[in-house]
Design an enzyme around this catalytic site. Structure first.
Site, PDB file in Angstrom:
ATOM      1  N   ASP A 169      -2.901   4.738  -2.342  1.00 46.93           N
ATOM      2  CA  ASP A 169      -3.850   5.392  -1.442  1.00 46.93           C
ATOM      3  C   ASP A 169      -4.196   6.803  -1.947  1.00 46.93           C
ATOM      4  O   ASP A 169      -3.297   7.589  -2.235  1.00 46.93           O
ATOM      5  CB  ASP A 169      -3.185   5.481  -0.057  1.00 46.93           C
ATOM      6  CG  ASP A 169      -4.107   5.985   1.016  1.00 46.93           C
ATOM      7  OD1 ASP A 169      -5.052   5.253   1.350  1.00 46.93           O
ATOM      8  OD2 ASP A 169      -3.887   7.106   1.524  1.00 46.93           O
ATOM      9  N   ASP A 227       0.870  -1.177   0.000  1.00 49.88           N
ATOM     10  CA  ASP A 227       0.000   0.000   0.000  1.00 49.88           C
ATOM     11  C   ASP A 227       0.905   1.226   0.000  1.00 49.88           C
ATOM     12  O   ASP A 227       1.658   1.447   0.959  1.00 49.88           O
ATOM     13  CB  ASP A 227      -0.856  -0.031   1.280  1.00 49.88           C
ATOM     14  CG  ASP A 227      -2.208   0.615   1.100  1.00 49.88           C
ATOM     15  OD1 ASP A 227      -2.267   1.672   0.453  1.00 49.88           O
ATOM     16  OD2 ASP A 227      -3.192   0.072   1.636  1.00 49.88           O
ATOM     17  N   HIS A 251     -11.111  -2.044   4.761  1.00 50.47           N
ATOM     18  CA  HIS A 251     -10.841  -1.596   6.125  1.00 50.47           C
ATOM     19  C   HIS A 251     -11.427  -0.214   6.426  1.00 50.47           C
ATOM     20  O   HIS A 251     -11.193   0.318   7.508  1.00 50.47           O
ATOM     21  CB  HIS A 251      -9.322  -1.562   6.342  1.00 50.47           C
ATOM     22  CG  HIS A 251      -8.661  -0.557   5.440  1.00 50.47           C
ATOM     23  ND1 HIS A 251      -8.647  -0.693   4.066  1.00 50.47           N
ATOM     24  CD2 HIS A 251      -8.044   0.608   5.708  1.00 50.47           C
ATOM     25  CE1 HIS A 251      -8.038   0.349   3.539  1.00 50.47           C
ATOM     26  NE2 HIS A 251      -7.654   1.156   4.511  1.00 50.47           N
ATOM     27  N   ASP A 252     -12.153   0.361   5.481  1.00 49.89           N
ATOM     28  CA  ASP A 252     -12.692   1.711   5.674  1.00 49.89           C
ATOM     29  C   ASP A 252     -14.204   1.766   5.837  1.00 49.89           C
ATOM     30  O   ASP A 252     -14.754   2.830   6.128  1.00 49.89           O
ATOM     31  CB  ASP A 252     -12.317   2.607   4.476  1.00 49.89           C
ATOM     32  CG  ASP A 252     -10.851   2.982   4.465  1.00 49.89           C
ATOM     33  OD1 ASP A 252     -10.229   3.033   5.546  1.00 49.89           O
ATOM     34  OD2 ASP A 252     -10.315   3.235   3.365  1.00 49.89           O
ATOM     35  N   GLU A 306      -6.864   3.887  -5.455  1.00 50.71           N
ATOM     36  CA  GLU A 306      -8.026   4.218  -4.636  1.00 50.71           C
ATOM     37  C   GLU A 306      -8.552   5.542  -5.172  1.00 50.71           C
ATOM     38  O   GLU A 306      -7.985   6.602  -4.894  1.00 50.71           O
ATOM     39  CB  GLU A 306      -7.653   4.360  -3.154  1.00 50.71           C
ATOM     40  CG  GLU A 306      -8.886   4.551  -2.302  1.00 50.71           C
ATOM     41  CD  GLU A 306      -8.612   5.228  -0.961  1.00 50.71           C
ATOM     42  OE1 GLU A 306      -9.425   5.052  -0.051  1.00 50.71           O
ATOM     43  OE2 GLU A 306      -7.612   5.951  -0.825  1.00 50.71           O
TER      44      GLU A 306
END
Ligand code: NOJ
Length: 531
Positions: free
Chosen positions: A207, A104, A324-325, A262
């Protein structure tokens, strides 16, 4: 198998990606926080499941204000996760299993503890001052514009009294935005990619990458966007040349590294420009479905929209249900249509969603734990640690039925029902959801039509999503997903069931068009009257 040339050159189109949130996957040293040793110790689970690509949420040195999305050193492993030797060993183990590893990469901002920022804040003349975005107060005082941050719903600017200027942070004050308009930033960030590519990683999840190019005028958000985080609304032309140069760098590496972006856009048409002309990002998340209810009309339209948008720019789609968000999809769907209703049927919905995920055209992304049907953990107020309210979906993975479930004093509470919803117990039960996932992954590997075939949505009775996958020279399959809580009959689809969401063990049974509540099937069949 599919076209071997494509498999090699565009491997990400055939991949099945599994996201690991390292703090919560598995704990190798018993300190309550997951780590690289824990991941190494559980690679067999992933190999057994059949996934071939692993994405690790950030593992770099960080003060953990945003649990690793605030990086203080892009080229070092945070001690809580282990050492560089642990990382190299993990990469070797992953490659030895013919899997790939994605890291990431967090390019939009650093931690305020990063040496670049520590220097930048030391004064207006600091060598790294222009690595970040500094502005004088607005005329009359206050922040330079009306942008809001993502977590605190406060101005996206923090005042540095010593220098009399504000710095920009689209997320926490501890996550200052990098100034990608400065060529020295671009070059230094390219070096961070090279560092990991030289070590042999297979790519990156990037990200907030769509936000790295900023409006040079830093103009106010228009009134209709006020109250929304600025990162949810910004799409600047300046990002695209930056992405093209990142792609050029990636393309020089022999392992054909892939970067997935993302791109936070609830309209897939706003997202697809980030593919460029196949010269920007290889893949992009399509997040619209993660905000949709368990409602066939929404899904019918979203699949058509995604197909249309990706075909228009000749790009490859991806599908994701959880990460995870956001609350896990099992938890989200349990609350549809009425937040008061409890979890009746949530397992069936999660199973049907899995059939849909693997039936669709595009690379599927799984989030750790969805394969054992996890729901979010209940987090009591005194255990809340995330400033963004996302602790529930980040709860540790229960590995065994034994007390502790593989953890000693974990950093977050375990999800509910860990006594039965743990990896060991679900694997022991051949009818459990983990066997459904494994079977779907197997089928996806075996059936080229599920990977490469066209995807055409067709009209179905209310509450049912139906699409057909077709590929010249291969058998076609039909995917039906009932989002109804009552039985439904779909006329004109008959044939052999390849997968039944409610029965992971079912083998080649016949399908006569009758779907039970919350049932999904993949059927080797063509709708009557179709060519
Ligand atoms: C998106 C990540 O997925 C999220 O966890 C993080 O808080 C923000 N970007 C900021 O880096």
């Amino acid at each position: 198998m599919g076209d071997p040339k494509r498999s090699e050159e565009r491997w990400w189109e055939d991949a099945i990606v599994y996201q690991i949130y390292p703090r919560s996957f598995a704990d190798g040293n018993g300190d309550g926080v997951g780590d690289l040793a824990g991941i190494r110790g559980h690679l067999d689970h992933l190999a057994w499941l059949g996934v071939d690509t692993i994405w690790l949420s950030p593992i770099f040195t960080s003060p953990m204000a945003d649990f690793g999305y605030d990086v203080a050193d892009y080229c070092a492993i945070d001690p809580v996760f282990g050492t560089m030797a642990d990382f190299d060993a993990l990469l070797d183990d992953v490659h030895a299993r013919d899997m790939r590893l994605l890291l990431d990469w967090v390019p939009n901002h650093t931690s305020s503890e990063h040496p670049w920022f520590r220097d930048a804040i030391s004064g207006r003349d600091a060598a790294h001052r222009d690595f970040y975005i500094w502005r004088d107060p607005a005329p009359g005082g206050g922040p330079p514009n009306n942008w809001e941050d993502a977590f605190l719903q406060k101005p996206a600017w923090t005042f540095d009294a010593a220098s009399g200027q504000y710095y920009l942070h689209l997320f926490l004050p501890g996550q200052p935005d990098l100034n990608w308009a400065n060529p020295a930033v671009e070059s230094a960030m390219h070096d961070t990619l090279r560092f990991w590519l030289d070590r042999g990683v297979d790519g990156f999840r990037a990200d907030v990458i769509y936000a790295i190019g900023k409006d040079p005028a830093l103009a106010d958000d228009p009134p209709e966007f006020v109250g929304l985080p600025h990162c949810a609304v910004q799409h600047e032309p300046a990002t695209h040349p930056l992405l093209r140069r990142i792609r050029t760098l990636l393309d020089t590496y022999p392992q054909r590294p892939m970067m997935i972006g993302e791109v936070v856009a609830l309209d897939v048409d706003v997202m697809v420009p980030y593919f460029g002309d196949d010269d920007e990002l290889h893949l992009n998340f399509n997040f619209a479905p993660t905000y949709m209810p368990w409602d066939a009309t929404f899904w019918h339209d979203a699949i058509i929209a995604a197909e249309h948008a990706h075909r228009r720019v000749d790009a490859w789609p991806t599908w994701v249900l959880s990460n995870h968000d956001i609350p896990r999809h099992r938890t989200r769907y349990a609350q549809w249509p009425n937040p008061e209703v409890d979890t009746t049927g949530s397992e069936e919905r999660a199973r049907a969603a899995a059939v849909m995920l693997f039936g669709l055209r595009g690379t599927p992304f799984l989030y750790q734990g969805e394969e054992i049907g996890l729901e979010d953990a209940d987090i009591p107020a005194e255990r809340v640690v995330d400033p963004g309210g996302r602790d529930g979906c980040r709860a540790p993975i229960p590995w065994t039925a034994a007390p502790g479930h593989g953890w000693v004093d974990p950093w977050l509470p375990l999800p509910q029902h860990a006594g039965i919803r743990n990896v060991a117990s679900t694997i022991e039960d051949p009818s459990s959801i983990v066997h459904l996932y494994r079977r779907l992954i197997d089928l996806r590997h075996d059936e080229v039509v599920l990977r490469d075939g066209a995807c055409d949505v067709f009209d179905t009775p209310d509450g049912v999503v139906g699409f057909r996958r077709t590929l010249k020279g291969h058998r076609s399959v039909t995917v039906l997903v009932s989002m109804n809580d009552v039985p439904t009959v779909v006329e004109g689809v008959e044939g052999t069931v390849l997968v039944d969401s409610l029965d992971a063990t079912a083998d080649a049974t016949g399908f006569d068009g009758r779907l039970g509540p919350r049932q999904a099937v993949i059927v080797e069949a063509s709708p009557v009257g179709a060519g």
